[in-house]
Design a protein around this motif. Sequence first.
Motif, PDB file in Angstrom:
ATOM      1  N   THR A  30       0.854  -1.175   0.000  1.00  0.00           N
ATOM      2  CA  THR A  30       0.000   0.000   0.000  1.00  0.00           C
ATOM      3  C   THR A  30       0.900   1.239   0.000  1.00  0.00           C
ATOM      4  OG1 THR A  30      -0.105   0.003   2.412  1.00  0.00           O
ATOM      5  CG2 THR A  30      -1.878  -1.127   1.256  1.00  0.00           C
ATOM      6  N   PRO A  31       0.374   2.391  -0.398  1.00  0.00           N
ATOM      7  CA  PRO A  31       1.166   3.614  -0.329  1.00  0.00           C
ATOM      8  C   PRO A  31       1.539   3.925   1.114  1.00  0.00           C
ATOM      9  CG  PRO A  31      -0.785   3.947  -1.662  1.00  0.00           C
ATOM     10  CD  PRO A  31      -0.938   2.614  -0.990  1.00  0.00           C
ATOM     11  N   GLY A  32       2.777   4.366   1.315  1.00  0.00           N
ATOM     12  CA  GLY A  32       3.187   4.780   2.644  1.00  0.00           C
ATOM     13  C   GLY A  32       4.602   4.366   2.969  1.00  0.00           C
ATOM     14  N   GLY A  33       4.990   4.610   4.184  1.00  0.00           N
ATOM     15  CA  GLY A  33       6.331   4.289   4.638  1.00  0.00           C
ATOM     16  C   GLY A  33       7.321   5.369   4.253  1.00  0.00           C
ATOM     17  N   PHE A  37       6.066   2.831  -0.954  1.00  0.00           N
ATOM     18  CA  PHE A  37       5.157   1.729  -0.651  1.00  0.00           C
ATOM     19  C   PHE A  37       5.579   0.995   0.612  1.00  0.00           C
ATOM     20  CE2 PHE A  37       5.289   2.125  -5.306  1.00  0.00           C
ATOM     21  CZ  PHE A  37       3.985   2.501  -5.527  1.00  0.00           C
ATOM     22  N   TYR A  38       4.599   0.333   1.238  1.00  0.00           N
ATOM     23  CA  TYR A  38       4.815  -0.416   2.462  1.00  0.00           C
ATOM     24  C   TYR A  38       4.221  -1.807   2.267  1.00  0.00           C
ATOM     25  CZ  TYR A  38       5.108  -1.261   7.482  1.00  0.00           C
ATOM     26  OH  TYR A  38       5.436  -1.764   8.714  1.00  0.00           O
ATOM     27  N   TYR A  39       5.000  -2.847   2.539  1.00  0.00           N
ATOM     28  CA  TYR A  39       4.501  -4.215   2.395  1.00  0.00           C
ATOM     29  C   TYR A  39       3.420  -4.492   3.427  1.00  0.00           C
ATOM     30  CZ  TYR A  39       8.542  -5.304  -0.533  1.00  0.00           C
ATOM     31  OH  TYR A  39       9.470  -5.323  -1.539  1.00  0.00           O
ATOM     32  N   SER A  40       2.452  -5.307   3.043  1.00  0.00           N
ATOM     33  CA  SER A  40       1.408  -5.729   3.978  1.00  0.00           C
ATOM     34  C   SER A  40       1.245  -7.240   3.868  1.00  0.00           C
ATOM     35  CB  SER A  40       0.088  -5.025   3.667  1.00  0.00           C
ATOM     36  OG  SER A  40      -0.354  -5.339   2.358  1.00  0.00           O
ATOM     37  N   VAL A  41       1.048  -7.881   5.015  1.00  0.00           N
ATOM     38  CA  VAL A  41       0.802  -9.320   5.064  1.00  0.00           C
ATOM     39  C   VAL A  41      -0.332  -9.576   6.040  1.00  0.00           C
ATOM     40  CG1 VAL A  41       3.167  -9.983   4.471  1.00  0.00           C
ATOM     41  CG2 VAL A  41       2.540  -9.728   6.848  1.00  0.00           C
ATOM     42  N   PHE A  89      11.745  -8.706   3.653  1.00  0.00           N
ATOM     43  CA  PHE A  89      11.410  -8.701   2.233  1.00  0.00           C
ATOM     44  C   PHE A  89      12.646  -8.377   1.403  1.00  0.00           C
ATOM     45  CE2 PHE A  89       7.927  -7.287   4.845  1.00  0.00           C
ATOM     46  CZ  PHE A  89       6.877  -8.067   4.437  1.00  0.00           C
ATOM     47  N   GLU A  90      12.880  -9.161   0.379  1.00  0.00           N
ATOM     48  CA  GLU A  90      13.944  -8.878  -0.578  1.00  0.00           C
ATOM     49  C   GLU A  90      13.309  -8.871  -1.962  1.00  0.00           C
ATOM     50  OE1 GLU A  90      17.870 -10.998  -2.405  1.00  0.00           O
ATOM     51  OE2 GLU A  90      17.502 -11.279  -0.262  1.00  0.00           O
ATOM     52  N   ASN A  91      13.163  -7.671  -2.507  1.00  0.00           N
ATOM     53  CA  ASN A  91      12.492  -7.510  -3.787  1.00  0.00           C
ATOM     54  C   ASN A  91      13.498  -6.984  -4.809  1.00  0.00           C
ATOM     55  OD1 ASN A  91      10.810  -6.958  -5.927  1.00  0.00           O
ATOM     56  ND2 ASN A  91       9.190  -6.098  -4.651  1.00  0.00           N
ATOM     57  N   PRO A  92      13.898  -7.805  -5.785  1.00  0.00           N
ATOM     58  CA  PRO A  92      14.930  -7.386  -6.727  1.00  0.00           C
ATOM     59  C   PRO A  92      14.529  -6.226  -7.627  1.00  0.00           C
ATOM     60  CG  PRO A  92      14.045  -9.518  -7.359  1.00  0.00           C
ATOM     61  CD  PRO A  92      13.439  -9.172  -6.033  1.00  0.00           C
ATOM     62  N   ILE A  93      13.238  -5.924  -7.749  1.00  0.00           N
ATOM     63  CA  ILE A  93      12.854  -4.800  -8.603  1.00  0.00           C
ATOM     64  C   ILE A  93      12.697  -3.499  -7.825  1.00  0.00           C
ATOM     65  CG2 ILE A  93      11.731  -6.348 -10.251  1.00  0.00           C
ATOM     66  CD1 ILE A  93       9.045  -5.070  -9.276  1.00  0.00           C
ATOM     67  N   ALA A  94      12.877  -3.536  -6.515  1.00  0.00           N
ATOM     68  CA  ALA A  94      12.806  -2.305  -5.718  1.00  0.00           C
ATOM     69  C   ALA A  94      14.012  -1.431  -6.052  1.00  0.00           C
ATOM     70  CB  ALA A  94      12.781  -2.632  -4.233  1.00  0.00           C
ATOM     71  N   ASN A 102      10.808  -2.612   5.234  1.00  0.00           N
ATOM     72  CA  ASN A 102       9.387  -2.793   4.933  1.00  0.00           C
ATOM     73  C   ASN A 102       8.850  -1.784   3.932  1.00  0.00           C
ATOM     74  OD1 ASN A 102       9.150  -4.965   6.687  1.00  0.00           O
ATOM     75  ND2 ASN A 102       8.734  -3.642   8.417  1.00  0.00           N
ATOM     76  N   SER A 103       9.595  -0.726   3.677  1.00  0.00           N
ATOM     77  CA  SER A 103       9.168   0.325   2.778  1.00  0.00           C
ATOM     78  C   SER A 103      10.091   0.335   1.572  1.00  0.00           C
ATOM     79  CB  SER A 103       9.220   1.669   3.519  1.00  0.00           C
ATOM     80  OG  SER A 103       8.822   2.715   2.672  1.00  0.00           O
ATOM     81  N   PHE A 104       9.519   0.525   0.372  1.00  0.00           N
ATOM     82  CA  PHE A 104      10.317   0.440  -0.845  1.00  0.00           C
ATOM     83  C   PHE A 104       9.749   1.325  -1.938  1.00  0.00           C
ATOM     84  CE2 PHE A 104       6.873  -2.467  -1.354  1.00  0.00           C
ATOM     85  CZ  PHE A 104       6.629  -2.558  -2.711  1.00  0.00           C
ATOM     86  N   ALA A 105      10.538   1.540  -2.964  1.00  0.00           N
ATOM     87  CA  ALA A 105      10.108   2.277  -4.151  1.00  0.00           C
ATOM     88  C   ALA A 105      10.364   1.412  -5.374  1.00  0.00           C
ATOM     89  CB  ALA A 105      10.872   3.593  -4.265  1.00  0.00           C
ATOM     90  N   ILE A 106       9.563   1.625  -6.400  1.00  0.00           N
ATOM     91  CA  ILE A 106       9.724   0.933  -7.674  1.00  0.00           C
ATOM     92  C   ILE A 106       9.826   2.005  -8.745  1.00  0.00           C
ATOM     93  CG2 ILE A 106       8.698  -0.687  -9.314  1.00  0.00           C
ATOM     94  CD1 ILE A 106       7.030  -1.819  -7.012  1.00  0.00           C
ATOM     95  N   ALA A 107      10.793   1.889  -9.635  1.00  0.00           N
ATOM     96  CA  ALA A 107      10.975   2.870 -10.694  1.00  0.00           C
ATOM     97  C   ALA A 107       9.717   2.984 -11.543  1.00  0.00           C
ATOM     98  CB  ALA A 107      12.162   2.487 -11.569  1.00  0.00           C
TER      99      ALA A 107
END
Length: 118
Positions: A30-33, A37-41, A89-94, A102-107
């Motif tokens: 969701t938007p935030g952090g 974005f902020y991951y939610s589970v 969380f490990e997100n290779p596209i962040a 827990n908070s990330f950005a995506i191009a």
Amino acid sequence: MEISKAAIAEIHRMQSVRQRFDCKFRIGFTPGGCEHFYYSVDLTDAIAADDRLLEVNGIAVVIDRQQLAHLERLKLDYSEDLMGGGFRFENPIATHVCGCGNSFAIANVESERWQLPT
């Protein structure tokens, strides 16, 4: 998506606390952090028409179809430290990740696109 043995154990623990071993594991953002974005589970029984149901290492995972492309290569882990336990969380596209992890950005993805209805 990859889910570590430690994360699987934590998901099973969450299910046992709720005494709901048939519920599914929902992951999204969701938007935030600190970043966009902020991951939610969470655990859920609800599967919307726009959701995708995946089976990952024996875990039923629910992801919104619009978010799937941004999470499909995610590696989910769980660990505990002096500050407590939590999913990692490990997100290779962040393109950027906050120190909390827990908070990330995506191009080229604006957070306004993911605003939740009020």
